[in-house]
Design a protein around this motif. Structure first.
Motif, PDB file in Angstrom:
ATOM      1  N   VAL A 125     -12.628   4.807  -0.398  1.00  0.00           N
ATOM      2  CA  VAL A 125     -11.326   4.448  -0.967  1.00  0.00           C
ATOM      3  C   VAL A 125     -11.484   4.061  -2.438  1.00  0.00           C
ATOM      4  N   ALA A 126     -10.566   4.524  -3.261  1.00  0.00           N
ATOM      5  CA  ALA A 126     -10.609   4.207  -4.686  1.00  0.00           C
ATOM      6  C   ALA A 126      -9.938   2.859  -4.952  1.00  0.00           C
ATOM      7  N   PHE A 127     -10.456   2.134  -5.938  1.00  0.00           N
ATOM      8  CA  PHE A 127      -9.794   0.910  -6.395  1.00  0.00           C
ATOM      9  C   PHE A 127      -8.568   1.291  -7.209  1.00  0.00           C
ATOM     10  N   PRO A 128      -7.532   0.444  -7.231  1.00  0.00           N
ATOM     11  CA  PRO A 128      -7.358  -0.753  -6.401  1.00  0.00           C
ATOM     12  C   PRO A 128      -6.684  -0.389  -5.078  1.00  0.00           C
ATOM     13  N   TYR A 129      -6.823  -1.285  -4.091  1.00  0.00           N
ATOM     14  CA  TYR A 129      -6.120  -1.086  -2.828  1.00  0.00           C
ATOM     15  C   TYR A 129      -5.735  -2.444  -2.241  1.00  0.00           C
ATOM     16  N   LEU A 130      -4.762  -2.394  -1.329  1.00  0.00           N
ATOM     17  CA  LEU A 130      -4.283  -3.615  -0.678  1.00  0.00           C
ATOM     18  C   LEU A 130      -5.048  -3.804   0.619  1.00  0.00           C
ATOM     19  N   LEU A 131      -5.518  -5.026   0.862  1.00  0.00           N
ATOM     20  CA  LEU A 131      -6.327  -5.313   2.037  1.00  0.00           C
ATOM     21  C   LEU A 131      -5.727  -6.444   2.861  1.00  0.00           C
ATOM     22  N   LEU A 132      -5.609  -6.208   4.169  1.00  0.00           N
ATOM     23  CA  LEU A 132      -5.332  -7.277   5.121  1.00  0.00           C
ATOM     24  C   LEU A 132      -6.650  -7.583   5.809  1.00  0.00           C
ATOM     25  N   LEU A 133      -7.166  -8.778   5.584  1.00  0.00           N
ATOM     26  CA  LEU A 133      -8.403  -9.225   6.209  1.00  0.00           C
ATOM     27  C   LEU A 133      -8.036 -10.210   7.304  1.00  0.00           C
ATOM     28  N   VAL A 134      -8.230  -9.804   8.545  1.00  0.00           N
ATOM     29  CA  VAL A 134      -7.758 -10.606   9.667  1.00  0.00           C
ATOM     30  C   VAL A 134      -8.867 -10.682  10.714  1.00  0.00           C
ATOM     31  N   SER A 135      -9.432 -11.908  10.862  1.00  0.00           N
ATOM     32  CA  SER A 135     -10.599 -12.072  11.730  1.00  0.00           C
ATOM     33  C   SER A 135     -10.546 -13.417  12.428  1.00  0.00           C
ATOM     34  N   GLY A 136     -11.664 -13.772  13.061  1.00  0.00           N
ATOM     35  CA  GLY A 136     -11.712 -15.029  13.784  1.00  0.00           C
ATOM     36  C   GLY A 136     -11.620 -16.244  12.890  1.00  0.00           C
ATOM     37  N   GLY A 137     -12.142 -16.141  11.689  1.00  0.00           N
ATOM     38  CA  GLY A 137     -12.144 -17.298  10.799  1.00  0.00           C
ATOM     39  C   GLY A 137     -11.294 -17.148   9.564  1.00  0.00           C
ATOM     40  N   HIS A 138     -10.701 -15.973   9.348  1.00  0.00           N
ATOM     41  CA  HIS A 138      -9.996 -15.732   8.087  1.00  0.00           C
ATOM     42  C   HIS A 138      -8.756 -14.881   8.312  1.00  0.00           C
ATOM     43  N   CYS A 139      -7.747 -15.120   7.516  1.00  0.00           N
ATOM     44  CA  CYS A 139      -6.538 -14.297   7.542  1.00  0.00           C
ATOM     45  C   CYS A 139      -5.964 -14.306   6.130  1.00  0.00           C
ATOM     46  N   GLN A 140      -6.158 -13.203   5.419  1.00  0.00           N
ATOM     47  CA  GLN A 140      -5.755 -13.126   4.024  1.00  0.00           C
ATOM     48  C   GLN A 140      -5.211 -11.750   3.687  1.00  0.00           C
ATOM     49  N   ILE A 141      -4.375 -11.696   2.662  1.00  0.00           N
ATOM     50  CA  ILE A 141      -3.965 -10.433   2.058  1.00  0.00           C
ATOM     51  C   ILE A 141      -4.477 -10.459   0.620  1.00  0.00           C
ATOM     52  N   LEU A 142      -5.206  -9.414   0.251  1.00  0.00           N
ATOM     53  CA  LEU A 142      -5.872  -9.382  -1.050  1.00  0.00           C
ATOM     54  C   LEU A 142      -5.609  -8.069  -1.774  1.00  0.00           C
ATOM     55  N   ALA A 143      -5.466  -8.156  -3.080  1.00  0.00           N
ATOM     56  CA  ALA A 143      -5.499  -6.972  -3.931  1.00  0.00           C
ATOM     57  C   ALA A 143      -6.952  -6.763  -4.316  1.00  0.00           C
ATOM     58  N   VAL A 144      -7.544  -5.677  -3.856  1.00  0.00           N
ATOM     59  CA  VAL A 144      -8.948  -5.379  -4.144  1.00  0.00           C
ATOM     60  C   VAL A 144      -8.978  -4.517  -5.405  1.00  0.00           C
ATOM     61  N   PHE A 260       2.418  -5.453  -4.420  1.00  0.00           N
ATOM     62  CA  PHE A 260       1.257  -4.742  -4.962  1.00  0.00           C
ATOM     63  C   PHE A 260       1.120  -3.394  -4.279  1.00  0.00           C
ATOM     64  N   ARG A 261       0.940  -2.365  -5.094  1.00  0.00           N
ATOM     65  CA  ARG A 261       0.748  -1.025  -4.537  1.00  0.00           C
ATOM     66  C   ARG A 261      -0.498  -0.425  -5.169  1.00  0.00           C
ATOM     67  N   GLY A 262      -1.442  -0.065  -4.345  1.00  0.00           N
ATOM     68  CA  GLY A 262      -2.660   0.554  -4.833  1.00  0.00           C
ATOM     69  C   GLY A 262      -2.827   1.937  -4.251  1.00  0.00           C
ATOM     70  N   SER A 263      -4.078   2.368  -4.096  1.00  0.00           N
ATOM     71  CA  SER A 263      -4.348   3.713  -3.602  1.00  0.00           C
ATOM     72  C   SER A 263      -4.157   3.831  -2.096  1.00  0.00           C
ATOM     73  N   ALA A 264      -4.242   2.677  -1.380  1.00  0.00           N
ATOM     74  CA  ALA A 264      -4.153   2.704   0.081  1.00  0.00           C
ATOM     75  C   ALA A 264      -3.886   1.300   0.605  1.00  0.00           C
ATOM     76  N   PHE A 265      -3.527   1.233   1.882  1.00  0.00           N
ATOM     77  CA  PHE A 265      -3.424  -0.049   2.578  1.00  0.00           C
ATOM     78  C   PHE A 265      -4.541  -0.078   3.610  1.00  0.00           C
ATOM     79  N   VAL A 266      -5.389  -1.091   3.508  1.00  0.00           N
ATOM     80  CA  VAL A 266      -6.589  -1.187   4.338  1.00  0.00           C
ATOM     81  C   VAL A 266      -6.516  -2.434   5.200  1.00  0.00           C
ATOM     82  N   VAL A 267      -6.942  -2.314   6.441  1.00  0.00           N
ATOM     83  CA  VAL A 267      -7.053  -3.479   7.319  1.00  0.00           C
ATOM     84  C   VAL A 267      -8.499  -3.589   7.768  1.00  0.00           C
ATOM     85  N   ALA A 268      -9.030  -4.821   7.788  1.00  0.00           N
ATOM     86  CA  ALA A 268     -10.424  -5.044   8.169  1.00  0.00           C
ATOM     87  C   ALA A 268     -10.538  -6.372   8.889  1.00  0.00           C
TER      88      ALA A 268
END
Length: 348
Positions: A125-144, A260-268
């Motif tokens: 994936v090319a920068f920049p992109y929007l990321l939803l980071l959702v896990s056991g210890g973290h929940c964030q939305i970030l512009a990468v 924010f709009r980047g090259s893609a929307f990513v979830v991890a």
């Protein structure tokens, strides 16, 4: 360029080798689910001891699988935070020892950056992109915006989504880990039976909150007849809770996509493995006209391939870390983001 990565931030002991052409040359992940299952959650001391017992063997195993000597690698990366500090120390000290003995660069990797850059390993994936980071210890939305460049748009003001799944699974007697257990139970449930709230929905900004939703589940359980929960009650509670989480996250993501709009929307992150959440996020991304990228399920949960790749991304830019770098229990991706407010400060 080849980098060895080690991951020990929570309850998975992992090692992997990744090269600059985005190939995972070898990887191994050892789960500690059975050790922690009796407690309904991760016990830090047990986790750290498990890492210590297995990290050397797993590191030797990936080198053997890849048929490479240590002299063939270009750097050694380890999760250096955030995470359970006992476990983090095990991985960091092991990586430093390998780097020192074989005279290789050491790369201190932020565990969250490992998740954030996984989409570049799997999909370039090319920068920049929007990321939803959702896990056991973290929940964030970030512009990468680049390697080491992150702008936080939203975070949880109390609990992470994955923690909420674990706690609800424990309340319902579904077992550990909670995410897969709740999803499995929800498949036979009616999500409309219990009127759970949708935390933060409709509010300005992109922050999350899940503490009140957990409390609502507990209150619903207490209203049911005393004694063991019926299987249908468990299924309906799980379905209602899961639907509330998905709708709450979707509302926050929708706002972020407008900001924010980047090259893609990513979830991890581990919660990204939830099929109901993936389906909803896929639809949101399509509505926004952006490619939706979710790494394979095995790379959503904690693993060392993402740590090796993040280290490789930094190494390609000439960034390495000294051997006196300290492990960190907290390590925000966006240090300039304002501190979270509300009941319980965000951990990282």
């Amino acid at each position: 360029m080849i980098v060895l990565g080690l991951e020990t931030s929570c309850d998975e002991t992992a090692a992997a080798l990744v090269d600059g052409d985005r190939n995972i040359l070898a990887e191994v992940v050892l789960s500690q689910f059975e050790e922690h299952r009796p407690y309904g959650g991760v016990v830090p001391e047990i986790a750290a001891r498990g890492h210590l017992d297995h990290i050397d063997r797993l590191t030797a195993e990936v080198m053997k699988r890849a048929r490479l000597p240590f002299d063939a690698i270009d750097g050694v990366a380890a999760t250096t935070g955030p995470g359970l500090i006992g476990g983090v120390i095990v991985g960091v000290m092991t990586a430093k020892a390998i780097a020192a003995v074989h005279r290789k660069p050491f790369l201190a990797v932020n565990h969250l950056e490992g998740h954030a850059l996984t989409a570049r390993l799997t999909d370039d994936v090319a920068f920049p992109y929007l990321l939803l980071l959702v896990s056991g210890g973290h929940c964030q939305i970030l512009a990468v915006e680049g390697v080491g460049r992150y702008r936080r748009l939203g975070t949880t003001i109390d609990d992470a989504a994955g923690e909420a799944f674990d706690k609800v699974a424990k309340m319902l007697g579904l077992g550990y880990p909670g995410g897969p257990a709740v999803q499995a139970a929800a498949e036979a449930g009616d999500p409309a039976r219990f009127p759970f709230p949708r935390p933060m929905k409709g509010r300005p900004g992109c922050d999350f909150s899940f503490s009140g939703l957990k409390t609502s589940v507990r209150q619903m359980v207490e209203k049911l007849p005393p004694g063991p929960l019926a299987e249908q009650d468990k299924a309906d509670l799980a379905a209602g809770f899961q639907a509330a989480v998905v709708e709450s996250i979707a509302d926050r993501v929708k706002r972020a996509l407008r900001e924010f709009r980047g090259s893609a929307f990513v979830v991890a992150g581990g919660v990204a493995a939830n099929s109901a959440l993936r389906a909803r996020l896929t639809a949101l991304s399509a509505e926004a006209g952006l490619p939706f990228i979710a790494p394979p399920l095995r790379l959503c949960t904690d693993n060392a391939a993402m740590i090796a790749w993040a280290g490789l991304e930094h190494l390609r830019l000439g960034r390495t870390d000294p051997l006196d770098t300290r492990p960190r229990p907290r390590w925000p991706l966006d240090p300039d983001a304002p501190k979270s407010r509300g009941a319980g400060a965000v951990k990282a």
